[in-house]
Structure formats: C-alpha cells, structure tokens
Scaffold this motif. Structure first.
Motif, PDB file in Angstrom:
ATOM      1  N   ILE A 278      16.584 -30.163   9.250  1.00  0.00           N
ATOM      2  CA  ILE A 278      15.601 -29.792  10.358  1.00  0.00           C
ATOM      3  C   ILE A 278      15.158 -28.262  10.448  1.00  0.00           C
ATOM      4  N   PRO A 279      13.781 -28.290   9.973  1.00  0.00           N
ATOM      5  CA  PRO A 279      13.492 -26.716   9.992  1.00  0.00           C
ATOM      6  C   PRO A 279      13.242 -26.347  11.034  1.00  0.00           C
ATOM      7  N   PHE A 280      13.002 -24.821  11.245  1.00  0.00           N
ATOM      8  CA  PHE A 280      12.745 -24.344  12.609  1.00  0.00           C
ATOM      9  C   PHE A 280      11.165 -24.301  12.580  1.00  0.00           C
ATOM     10  N   ASP A 281      10.717 -24.719  13.991  1.00  0.00           N
ATOM     11  CA  ASP A 281       9.080 -24.782  14.091  1.00  0.00           C
ATOM     12  C   ASP A 281       8.956 -23.495  14.770  1.00  0.00           C
ATOM     13  N   SER A 282       7.913 -22.688  13.945  1.00  0.00           N
ATOM     14  CA  SER A 282       7.497 -21.467  14.246  1.00  0.00           C
ATOM     15  C   SER A 282       6.665 -21.348  15.545  1.00  0.00           C
ATOM     16  N   ALA A 283       5.943 -22.536  15.736  1.00  0.00           N
ATOM     17  CA  ALA A 283       4.849 -22.625  16.567  1.00  0.00           C
ATOM     18  C   ALA A 283       5.453 -22.836  18.037  1.00  0.00           C
ATOM     19  N   SER A 284       6.395 -23.767  18.063  1.00  0.00           N
ATOM     20  CA  SER A 284       7.082 -24.189  19.408  1.00  0.00           C
ATOM     21  C   SER A 284       8.537 -23.180  19.470  1.00  0.00           C
ATOM     22  N   LEU A 285       8.929 -22.293  18.433  1.00  0.00           N
ATOM     23  CA  LEU A 285      10.129 -21.652  18.275  1.00  0.00           C
ATOM     24  C   LEU A 285      11.499 -22.395  18.795  1.00  0.00           C
ATOM     25  N   LYS A 286      11.247 -23.736  18.263  1.00  0.00           N
ATOM     26  CA  LYS A 286      12.486 -24.637  18.257  1.00  0.00           C
ATOM     27  C   LYS A 286      12.727 -25.311  16.999  1.00  0.00           C
ATOM     28  N   TYR A 287      14.073 -25.945  17.090  1.00  0.00           N
ATOM     29  CA  TYR A 287      14.381 -26.880  16.019  1.00  0.00           C
ATOM     30  C   TYR A 287      13.948 -28.195  16.821  1.00  0.00           C
ATOM     31  N   LEU A 288      13.290 -29.018  16.011  1.00  0.00           N
ATOM     32  CA  LEU A 288      12.585 -30.136  16.554  1.00  0.00           C
ATOM     33  C   LEU A 288      13.448 -31.381  15.939  1.00  0.00           C
ATOM     34  N   ILE A 289      13.914 -32.517  16.583  1.00  0.00           N
ATOM     35  CA  ILE A 289      14.685 -33.585  16.262  1.00  0.00           C
ATOM     36  C   ILE A 289      13.749 -34.306  15.518  1.00  0.00           C
ATOM     37  N   PRO A 290      14.044 -34.734  14.411  1.00  0.00           N
ATOM     38  CA  PRO A 290      13.238 -35.646  13.421  1.00  0.00           C
ATOM     39  C   PRO A 290      13.066 -37.156  14.122  1.00  0.00           C
TER      40      PRO A 290
END
Length: 132
Positions: free
Chosen positions: A109-121
């Motif tokens: 699970i990469p960190f999403d820099s756009a939303s500033l969140k870890y996104l559930i696959p």
C-alpha cells in the motif's frame, strides 16, 4: 477512546517522519472488525492518513470457520527500505479463512501524495472496503 494498549508510534518516513497507529475494534451482527487508524503530521497539523484493515471474523453470525465462515487477520509492516520523499509504503500480509476457503495474500500500500492518505487496494476482501 481505545485503551492505551491500542496506541503505537512508528517511523513512517524519512527525515524522522513518525505516525500514530490506533487500533479500533467494532462488533455488530456477530461480526468483529478491527482497523488500524493512522495519523501523522501533514502540512503542519496532525491528520488522518488512512485506515488499514487488521482483523475480521464472523463466527458470531456464522458458526464454524471451516464451514463457510470467515476469520482472518493482517500483519502490518512498514517498508522502510523503499525510497520516498513522503511516507514509506505499507505491507499487509493476509492470512486466515474467508467463507471457508484459505487466504494467503500480500498487499503493498503506497502513500498517495495527492490525497495525503494510504488508500485501500480495490482487491481487498469486501469486508474491508474503504471507510472514507
């Protein structure tokens, strides 16, 4: 508020980026669901950066695990050898039983820099669709 034993602080990124890990447990309809909620300082303030699955079982609604019930958990690790400027990716190792069938899978699970969140696959078990 969860008990103190449900709180942890871990290094989540380079240059001394730390995060708070808070485990929360919900039970309803014979199903027990546990998440680890992650918080960190982003943009100068403490913010939620994701909710990661931790555990699920439906034995209270179903009966015996080997007969179509579910009981599985995730082991959470931080991939601190990954090169990143924000937060390190998370690795979830899933094991247990889902609807009577064995589970064994690893998610990154990469960190999403756009939303500033870890996104559930999207390929997570249905019980762990994103909370947010």
């Amino acid at each position: 508020v969860p008990p103190a034993a449900n709180f942890d602080v871990r290094k989540l990124g380079p240059r001394n980026k730390y995060g708070w890990f808070i485990t929360d447990f919900h039970m309803h309809g014979g199903r027990a669901i546990m998440y680890t909620h992650l918080f960190a300082i982003t943009g100068g303030t403490v913010s939620s950066i994701g909710s990661i699955p931790a555990d699920y079982n439906d034995a209270g609604a179903c009966g015996t695990v080997g007969q179509g019930c579910s009981d599985y958990s995730f082991k959470l690790a931080v991939d601190s050898v990954s090169s990143t400027r924000t937060f390190y990716p998370l690795v979830l190792r899933l094991s247990g039983w889902r609807k009577g069938k064995p589970l064994n899978h690893t998610y990154r699970i990469p960190f999403d820099s756009a939303s500033l969140k870890y996104l559930i696959p999207r390929n997570m078990p249905d019980e762990f669709k994103p909370l947010e």
